[in-house]
Design a protein around this motif. Structure first.
Motif, PDB file in Angstrom:
ATOM      1  N   CYS A  96       0.779  -1.259   0.000  1.00  0.00           N
ATOM      2  CA  CYS A  96       0.000   0.000   0.000  1.00  0.00           C
ATOM      3  C   CYS A  96       0.800   1.293   0.000  1.00  0.00           C
ATOM      4  O   CYS A  96       0.355   2.280  -0.564  1.00  0.00           O
ATOM      5  CB  CYS A  96      -0.953   0.128   1.191  1.00  0.00           C
ATOM      6  SG  CYS A  96      -2.208  -1.092   1.261  1.00  0.00           S
ATOM      7  N   LYS A 113      -2.843  -1.862   6.842  1.00  0.00           N
ATOM      8  CA  LYS A 113      -2.391  -2.550   5.644  1.00  0.00           C
ATOM      9  C   LYS A 113      -2.708  -4.028   5.714  1.00  0.00           C
ATOM     10  O   LYS A 113      -3.082  -4.639   4.730  1.00  0.00           O
ATOM     11  CB  LYS A 113      -0.899  -2.317   5.459  1.00  0.00           C
ATOM     12  CG  LYS A 113      -0.631  -0.880   5.092  1.00  0.00           C
ATOM     13  CD  LYS A 113       0.808  -0.530   5.217  1.00  0.00           C
ATOM     14  CE  LYS A 113       0.951   0.971   5.005  1.00  0.00           C
ATOM     15  NZ  LYS A 113       2.224   1.470   5.443  1.00  0.00           N
ATOM     16  N   GLN A 128      -6.074  -4.895   4.856  1.00  0.00           N
ATOM     17  CA  GLN A 128      -6.397  -4.657   3.451  1.00  0.00           C
ATOM     18  C   GLN A 128      -5.797  -5.763   2.598  1.00  0.00           C
ATOM     19  O   GLN A 128      -4.739  -5.621   2.023  1.00  0.00           O
ATOM     20  CB  GLN A 128      -5.816  -3.300   3.038  1.00  0.00           C
ATOM     21  CG  GLN A 128      -6.133  -2.882   1.627  1.00  0.00           C
ATOM     22  CD  GLN A 128      -7.594  -2.602   1.449  1.00  0.00           C
ATOM     23  OE1 GLN A 128      -8.306  -2.288   2.385  1.00  0.00           O
ATOM     24  NE2 GLN A 128      -8.055  -2.733   0.229  1.00  0.00           N
ATOM     25  N   THR A 158     -10.157  -5.361  -1.946  1.00  0.00           N
ATOM     26  CA  THR A 158      -9.687  -4.093  -2.491  1.00  0.00           C
ATOM     27  C   THR A 158     -10.799  -3.060  -2.570  1.00  0.00           C
ATOM     28  O   THR A 158     -10.562  -1.879  -2.425  1.00  0.00           O
ATOM     29  CB  THR A 158      -9.104  -4.281  -3.892  1.00  0.00           C
ATOM     30  OG1 THR A 158     -10.054  -4.988  -4.664  1.00  0.00           O
ATOM     31  CG2 THR A 158      -7.816  -5.032  -3.859  1.00  0.00           C
ATOM     32  N   GLN A 207     -11.711  -0.442   0.455  1.00  0.00           N
ATOM     33  CA  GLN A 207     -10.794   0.611   0.891  1.00  0.00           C
ATOM     34  C   GLN A 207     -11.551   1.822   1.424  1.00  0.00           C
ATOM     35  O   GLN A 207     -12.366   2.404   0.730  1.00  0.00           O
ATOM     36  CB  GLN A 207      -9.929   1.027  -0.299  1.00  0.00           C
ATOM     37  CG  GLN A 207      -8.914   2.086   0.003  1.00  0.00           C
ATOM     38  CD  GLN A 207      -7.817   1.544   0.897  1.00  0.00           C
ATOM     39  OE1 GLN A 207      -7.586   0.354   0.935  1.00  0.00           O
ATOM     40  NE2 GLN A 207      -7.184   2.414   1.630  1.00  0.00           N
ATOM     41  N   LEU A 221      -7.021  -0.322  -4.396  1.00  0.00           N
ATOM     42  CA  LEU A 221      -5.628  -0.764  -4.361  1.00  0.00           C
ATOM     43  C   LEU A 221      -5.495  -2.206  -4.823  1.00  0.00           C
ATOM     44  O   LEU A 221      -6.307  -3.049  -4.460  1.00  0.00           O
ATOM     45  CB  LEU A 221      -5.095  -0.667  -2.934  1.00  0.00           C
ATOM     46  CG  LEU A 221      -4.533   0.679  -2.514  1.00  0.00           C
ATOM     47  CD1 LEU A 221      -4.316   0.696  -1.008  1.00  0.00           C
ATOM     48  CD2 LEU A 221      -3.221   0.970  -3.232  1.00  0.00           C
TER      49      LEU A 221
END
Ligand SMILES: Nc1ncnc2c1ncn2[C@@H]1O[C@H](COP(=O)(O)OP(=O)(O)OP(=O)(O)O)[C@@H](O)[C@H]1O
Length: 382
Positions: free
Chosen positions: A189, A213, A216, A221, A224, A244
């Protein structure tokens, strides 16, 4: 023939960094831990060591200013010495608004503690006392790549070409691990030179695989919520969509590689307007391979192999393509950099790539409209 490498694109191997995965260890940890109370049993299941707040206060002289290493987006980082072992550590004290829920915090610590790679800063332990949330990492004494490469260098030796390539190689290996060896893949990220820490021998380790992070993964994705990334390093599609993927990491890696090659910052407002954004400055030069040597950091005083420089710029150009799916996989970047970082000390010339790799890395002139300068011997290298 052209000396620029061509890598298997993300489109062909994975769709935008997403891939199938089975029920993994961290899913198991998540499901087990979310169903449990935050008690001793939970703590015992985490590979990292559990510390009390009192122990970490003692390690950092009560979080004294003189121990403060710096402050990032998640909180302050202190240098400390563990009284139990004498080990020097970096203690990150998370801001109060991060990870208030003990169970969520422990889940994320469990995920962090599963990551093991020589180019990632290791998580040693954690503390979840009352509303305090702290993470204990191995301490990297060499400072960040940003400190060493881009800040005032009065008291620091210049980083030579081969060391720069070794730093790029190590950082690429860490990303390859997160993208291809961890299941589900992890998107870093926020790759930037301040997140690449160095040991005494300039071996790089990526820091700040933060709690957000790890929350994620490549599978979520679209969820986010917090703006990640740093201006100058973020991929254009992320700026447009806020979604991302692993290919956005590849772009950020390209920016860091370009910083290593040029000694210029990703964004430098002290430069003339047309040179302030490193990528915007470099993009037109990517089309003129004869000018590649002019891109090199002047402090190198031309002490680099021209073939190696051409190849490094070409790799950066590949990573920085606007079209996300045309960017290389980190595994291919690692393969190419392994050769650029292993030049013999004697002649500083990277060895020729073996046929197995050179056949994989076929030319990209059609992608980038590039023709390579240099002699035929050079052209055979990649
Ligand atoms: N393990 C470590 N060893 C040595 N120094 C560290 C370590 N981790 C962080 N630091 C230093 O502490 C400071 C703050 O780091 P932190 O990771 O919190 O933020 P950052 O990387 O500066 O910013 P951001 O949160 O935006 O990524 C930086 O100067 C960093 O170099």
């Amino acid at each position: 023939m052209n000396c620029f490498p061509c890598f298997s694109s993300h489109k062909s191997k994975k769709e935008n960094g997403k891939r199938e995965h089975d029920s993994s260890a961290d899913d198991f940890i998540r499901s087990r831990m979310l169903g449990m109370e935050a008690n001793q049993e939970e703590h015992a299941k985490i590979a990292a060591q559990k510390f009390s707040f009192r122990e970490l206060a003692a390690a950092t002289k009560n979080f004294r200013q003189e121990c403060l290493l710096g402050e990032g987006g998640f909180g302050r980082v202190y240098k400390g010495t563990l009284q139990s072992s004498g080990q020097v550590v970096a203690v990150k004290q998370l801001d109060r608004n991060h990870m208030k829920e003990c169970k969520e915090f422990l889940v994320e610590v469990a995920r962090l503690s599963l990551l093991r790679h020589s180019n990632l800063v290791s998580l040693i332990g954690y503390c979840a006392d009352g509303d305090q949330r702290l993470l204990v990492y191995e301490f990297l004494p060499g400072g960040s790549l940003e400190d060493n490469l881009l800040k005032s260098k009065d008291d620091k030796p210049e980083i030579d070409w081969l060391t720069r390539m070794k730093i790029a190689y190590g950082a690429a290996q860490a990303l390859e691990y997160l993208h291809d060896k961890v299941d589900p893949p992890i998107i870093y990220c926020d790759l930037k030179s301040s997140n690449v820490l160095l040991d005494e021998e300039f071996n790089p380790k990526l820091s700040d695989i933060g709690l957000d992070k790890l929350g994620q993964s490549a599978e979520n994705t679209s969820k986010q919520s917090r703006v990640m990334g740093t201006y100058g390093y973020s991929a254009p599609e992320y700026a447009r969509s806020s979604i991302l993927t692993t290919v956005a990491d590849v772009y950020s890696f390209g920016v860091v590689l370009l910083e290593l090659i040029t000694g210029r910052r990703a964004v430098d407002t002290t430069k003339p307007a047309n040179q302030q954004n490193l990528v915007a400055w470099a993009q037109p030069l990517f089309k003129e391979p004869k000018k590649f040597p002019e891109m090199a950091d002047p402090v190198l005083k031309k002490q680099f192999p021209e073939r190696g420089l051409n190849q490094a710029v070409a790799i950066a150009a590949m990573c920085l393509q606007d079209e996300a799916t045309a960017r290389p996989l980190m595994g291919d970047v690692v393969a190419a950099l392994s050769f650029l970082s292993t030049a013999s000390e004697e002649n500083n010339i990277p060895p020729a790539l073996p046929p197995s790799i050179s056949s994989k890395l076929h030319c990209i002139s059609t992608n980038l409209s590039l023709e390579c300068g240099g002699d035929a011997t050079e052209d055979k290298q990649m």
